[in-house]
Motif scaffolding. Structure first.
Motif, mmCIF file in Angstrom:
data_model
loop_
_atom_site.group_PDB
_atom_site.id
_atom_site.type_symbol
_atom_site.label_atom_id
_atom_site.label_comp_id
_atom_site.label_asym_id
_atom_site.label_seq_id
_atom_site.Cartn_x
_atom_site.Cartn_y
_atom_site.Cartn_z
ATOM 1 N N LEU A 53 -29.316 52.500 -34.586
ATOM 2 C CA LEU A 53 -29.745 53.683 -34.686
ATOM 3 C C LEU A 53 -28.412 54.584 -34.202
ATOM 4 N N LEU A 54 -27.673 54.104 -33.210
ATOM 5 C CA LEU A 54 -26.507 54.690 -32.936
ATOM 6 C C LEU A 54 -25.394 54.720 -33.888
ATOM 7 N N LEU A 55 -25.103 53.456 -34.482
ATOM 8 C CA LEU A 55 -24.033 53.476 -35.604
ATOM 9 C C LEU A 55 -24.400 54.064 -36.875
ATOM 10 N N TYR A 56 -25.502 54.367 -37.245
ATOM 11 C CA TYR A 56 -26.041 54.821 -38.572
ATOM 12 C C TYR A 56 -26.663 56.041 -38.576
ATOM 13 N N GLU A 57 -27.143 56.437 -37.545
ATOM 14 C CA GLU A 57 -28.042 57.679 -37.571
ATOM 15 C C GLU A 57 -27.664 58.920 -36.458
ATOM 16 N N ASP A 58 -26.816 58.307 -35.566
ATOM 17 C CA ASP A 58 -26.406 59.410 -34.561
ATOM 18 C C ASP A 58 -25.165 60.032 -34.978
ATOM 19 N N ARG A 59 -25.165 61.216 -35.263
ATOM 20 C CA ARG A 59 -24.052 62.032 -35.993
ATOM 21 C C ARG A 59 -22.988 62.228 -34.953
ATOM 22 N N ASN A 60 -23.419 61.874 -33.794
ATOM 23 C CA ASN A 60 -22.154 62.188 -32.942
ATOM 24 C C ASN A 60 -21.465 60.834 -32.422
ATOM 25 N N LYS A 75 -30.269 53.548 -23.081
ATOM 26 C CA LYS A 75 -31.361 52.812 -23.836
ATOM 27 C C LYS A 75 -31.575 51.301 -23.259
ATOM 28 N N THR A 76 -32.720 51.005 -23.430
ATOM 29 C CA THR A 76 -33.244 49.760 -22.665
ATOM 30 C C THR A 76 -33.884 48.839 -23.821
ATOM 31 N N CYS A 77 -33.066 47.314 -23.769
ATOM 32 C CA CYS A 77 -33.969 46.519 -24.876
ATOM 33 C C CYS A 77 -34.486 45.431 -24.211
ATOM 34 N N ASP A 78 -35.307 44.495 -24.785
ATOM 35 C CA ASP A 78 -36.036 43.463 -24.212
ATOM 36 C C ASP A 78 -35.830 42.240 -24.893
ATOM 37 N N THR A 79 -35.067 42.545 -26.376
ATOM 38 C CA THR A 79 -35.012 41.393 -27.529
ATOM 39 C C THR A 79 -33.662 41.657 -28.090
ATOM 40 N N ILE A 80 -33.373 40.580 -28.997
ATOM 41 C CA ILE A 80 -32.201 40.618 -29.690
ATOM 42 C C ILE A 80 -32.252 41.737 -30.740
ATOM 43 N N GLU A 81 -33.954 41.815 -31.279
ATOM 44 C CA GLU A 81 -34.333 42.737 -32.323
ATOM 45 C C GLU A 81 -34.174 44.245 -31.756
ATOM 46 N N GLY A 82 -34.379 44.310 -30.525
ATOM 47 C CA GLY A 82 -34.351 45.845 -29.904
ATOM 48 C C GLY A 82 -32.967 45.950 -29.717
ATOM 49 N N LEU A 83 -31.927 45.058 -29.473
ATOM 50 C CA LEU A 83 -30.520 45.063 -29.092
ATOM 51 C C LEU A 83 -30.052 45.967 -30.454
ATOM 52 N N GLU A 84 -30.512 45.103 -31.385
ATOM 53 C CA GLU A 84 -29.895 45.381 -33.050
ATOM 54 C C GLU A 84 -30.215 46.845 -33.561
ATOM 55 N N GLU A 85 -31.568 47.059 -33.011
ATOM 56 C CA GLU A 85 -32.297 48.364 -33.609
ATOM 57 C C GLU A 85 -31.642 49.455 -32.864
ATOM 58 N N SER A 86 -31.443 49.277 -31.382
ATOM 59 C CA SER A 86 -30.675 50.521 -30.810
ATOM 60 C C SER A 86 -29.264 50.693 -31.266
ATOM 61 N N LEU A 87 -28.632 49.537 -31.651
ATOM 62 C CA LEU A 87 -27.243 49.758 -32.015
ATOM 63 C C LEU A 87 -27.140 50.278 -33.476
#
Length: 185
Positions: free
Chosen positions: A56-63, A42-54
């Motif tokens: 999604l991984l932490l709370y929505e990715d069952r793996n 994944k890529t991100c260009d803002t701190i909000e993008g970083l937080e959102e990507s992480l």
């Protein structure tokens, strides 16, 4: 044989809407083809993008439990990543991840020089719950993907981080020394 340890790679870029390919994506493809290591990029260009990507991984990715390595590819220096023309310290990053990275290895590509002392490393590990933090202490003119690939492949074989680092140095001593590979646990 240990179960596969997936890699979640997050790269800081100037603009996520740009179609520019960086050197990281081919390295991750090589990991998948050569070593069979599952990874997400994944890529991100803002701190909000970083937080959102992480988030999604932490709370929505069952793996999420299968992702043993969080591979962070950000410009920066001296324990600070640069994102959207602002620097974020490792302490700020640790606080964002507070208690959320239990058992994970956090690895920084050499775009950011890791300059931790024992106390700083222990703080990061204690706050995040991470198993280890690794990266490079020396500025070199090449991207660390060559050594990162070997390191990630060895992560599949070794659960003990001391054995992992010993094997990495045994296989690639000159490269590890030149780049200043570090791992705190």
């Amino acid at each position: 044989m240990y179960p596969d340890k997936y890699i979640y790679c997050l790269e800081g870029v100037a603009d996520v809407d740009s179609s520019t390919t960086t050197a990281i994506l081919p390295a991750l493809e090589n990991l998948a083809f050569q070593y069979g290591i599952t990874n997400i990029y994944k890529t991100c260009d803002t701190i909000e993008g970083l937080e959102e990507s992480l988030s999604l991984l932490l709370y929505e990715d069952r793996n999420f439990k299968d992702y043993a390595i969080l591979y962070l590819v950000f410009d920066g220096d001296g324990n600070r990543i640069e994102l959207d023309d602002y620097y974020y310290t490792l302490e700020e990053i640790a606080e964002f991840f507070e208690g959320k990275l239990t058992g994970k290895i956090i690895h920084f590509a050499n775009l950011m020089r890791l300059d931790l002392d024992e106390e700083g490393a222990q703080y990061f590990l204690d706050v995040t719950g991470a198993k280890a933090i690794s990266g490079y202490s020396k500025q070199v003119p090449i991207l660390s993907t060559i050594l990162d690939t070997i390191y990630f492949a060895l992560c599949q074989e070794y659960d003990d981080v001391v054995e992992l680092v010993e094997e990495l140095y045994e296989k690639q001593y000159a490269l590890c020394s030149t780049m200043g590979f570090l791992l705190y646990y």
